[in-house]
Design an enzyme around this catalytic site. Structure first.
Site, short mmCIF file in Angstrom:
data_model
loop_
_atom_site.label_atom_id
_atom_site.label_comp_id
_atom_site.label_asym_id
_atom_site.label_seq_id
_atom_site.Cartn_x
_atom_site.Cartn_y
_atom_site.Cartn_z
NE ARG A 65 -0.74 -1.35 14.88
CZ ARG A 65 -0.61 -0.44 14.39
NH1 ARG A 65 0.78 -0.54 14.16
NH2 ARG A 65 -1.35 0.69 14.18
CD GLU B 18 4.24 -2.76 19.54
OE1 GLU B 18 3.91 -0.99 19.77
OE2 GLU B 18 4.90 -3.34 18.36
CB THR C 238 8.02 -1.48 9.68
OG1 THR C 238 7.47 -1.46 9.05
CG2 THR C 238 9.49 -1.31 10.17
N GLY D 92 0.83 -1.19 0.14
CA GLY D 92 -0.21 0.12 -0.24
C GLY D 92 0.85 1.47 0.34
NE ARG D 93 -2.48 4.73 3.14
CZ ARG D 93 -3.79 4.99 3.41
NH1 ARG D 93 -4.38 5.16 3.11
NH2 ARG D 93 -4.19 3.69 4.63
CG HIS E 85 5.03 0.84 17.46
ND1 HIS E 85 4.26 0.48 17.64
CD2 HIS E 85 4.99 2.14 16.88
CE1 HIS E 85 3.59 -0.23 16.55
NE2 HIS E 85 3.55 2.09 15.90
#
Ligand SMILES: NC(=O)c1ccc[n+]([C@@H]2O[C@H](COP(=O)([O-])OP(=O)(O)OC[C@H]3O[C@@H](n4cnc5c(N)ncnc54)[C@H](O)[C@@H]3O)[C@@H](O)[C@H]2O)c1
Ligand SMILES: O=C(O)[C@H](O)CO
Length: 322
Positions: free
Chosen positions: A236, A265, A234, A153-154, A284
């Site tokens: 999840r 996390e 990067t 995606g982006r 994160h």
């Protein structure tokens, strides 16, 4: 209209909200327990939310007054989107403005692992410079290698573009749908999930997370990867099985891992993955640049302001609400 922000965001966003005449509440103590957070949420019309607070069944039951939620993130896996839509609550997010910063971190992790940078930095800090050793902890070069993107995606696109420009990497990708523009622009090749995991020299995850995909990258997947693969996550932490990843790394089944997100996390203090020389872990920080965070503040404020005027949120995770 009352807006509750659970943690201070860049001033630009707060100023925009105040200039729009909205009543903004930001608690002095911004490290709220779940109960304290819910207490604030119960008494507000709109929420600008920083972090992974779960907008789940409990939240929607306890906070019936809330009419709009603007996330200070692009990811919305912590929101029960179906429930929000059922209740006519728009969920805003912050796409695009953090794509460069987050793909920079994926690129940084890839390089850090390929040259063991964090391991060597730790040695230097420990006062252990070491002698020149022709065989000790060698890295591998990335030129001409194959980058596999899971979820183009982006952010995935920006990572692929950087790797193509910097290292002339071949790009393969697996996505929900083909992206012909990207195929043309980056000479990228669409592959099946199996081909992706079997052919990548660097495998970088950029898909948006859904709970059904928990631990998708587990022992049975790691064992089919190339031995020289660098695994980068990067997106999840839920995408990878942390203990299986450790086993794959320690047994040499895969070459290294760069993680900006972990499972769980924050990472557990005694997670043995932290002791490995072929791993780089960051807490994160994908979007943690001045530019990205200012952009996120602006988009989140735009979402709340649009809602307050009875307009559609311009950046929305559940457009079906309209
Ligand atoms: N580390 C950080 O600080 C940080 C910062 C920003 C975003 N993120 C994460 O990155 C994610 C991606 O952001 P984006 O803006 O690029 O999102 P995006 O929606 O533009 O791209 C995600 C892509 O993944 C694809 N996808 C989803 N599930 C898939 C599956 N099972 N198989 C194949 N393809 C799949 C989608 O089709 C889409 O093309 C976010 O959802 C967020 O979780 C992390
Ligand atoms: O999804 C995002 O925007 C980042 O992970 C920050 O939460």
């Amino acid at each position: 209209m009352k807006v509750f922000i659970n943690k201070r965001i860049p001033e630009t966003g707060i100023t925009m909200l105040e200039e729009a005449g909205l009543e903004v509440t930001i608690p002095e103590n911004d490290d709220l327990s779940r109960e304290e957070w819910l207490q604030y949420c119960k008494n507000t019309d709109a929420i600008l939310n920083v972090g992974a607070n779960a907008f789940d069944h409990e939240f929607f039951e306890q906070c019936p007054i809330v009419k709009a939620i603007a996330l200070f993130s692009v990811g919305f896996d912590h929101v029960d989107i179906k429930e929000a839509t059922k209740r006519n609550i728009p969920i805003g997010n912050t796409p695009d403005v953090l794509s460069r910063a987050t793909s920079d971190v994926a690129f940084l992790l890839m390089q850090s692992v390929s040259r063991r940078a964090s391991f060597y930095f730790q040695k230097v800090k420990d006062g252990n410079w070491g002698n020149f050793d022709p065989l000790y902890e060698l890295g591998q070069e990335l030129y001409g290698k194959t980058l596999g993107i899971f979820g183009l995606g982006r952010i995935g696109f920006e990572m692929a573009e950087k790797c193509k420009k910097a290292f002339g990497m071949n790009i393969i990708y697996h996505n929900r749908n083909h992206n012909e523009e990207v195929e043309k622009e980056l000479n990228a090749k669409y592959v099946s999930f199996d081909e992706l995991i079997e052919q990548s020299d660097v495998l970088s995850i950029h898909a948006n997370f859904k709970v059904e995909q928990s631990n998708l990258f587990n022992a049975s997947v790691f064992e089919r990867m190339k031995k020289n693969v660098i695994f980068v996550n990067t997106a999840r932490g839920g995408f990878h099985h942390q203990k299986d990843l450790y086993q794959a790394l320690v047994s040499g089944q895969i070459w290294g891992a760069g993680l900006d997100v972990t499972n769980p996390e924050p990472i557990e203090d005694n997670d043995p993955i932290l002791q490995l020389s072929n791993v780089c872990v960051l807490p994160h920080i994908g979007s943690a640049t001045i530019e990205a965070r200012n952009g996120m503040a602006r988009l989140a404020a735009e979402n709340i302001i649009a809602f307050s005027k009875g307009e559609k949120m311009p950046h929305i995770a559940n457009p079906e609400v309209y």
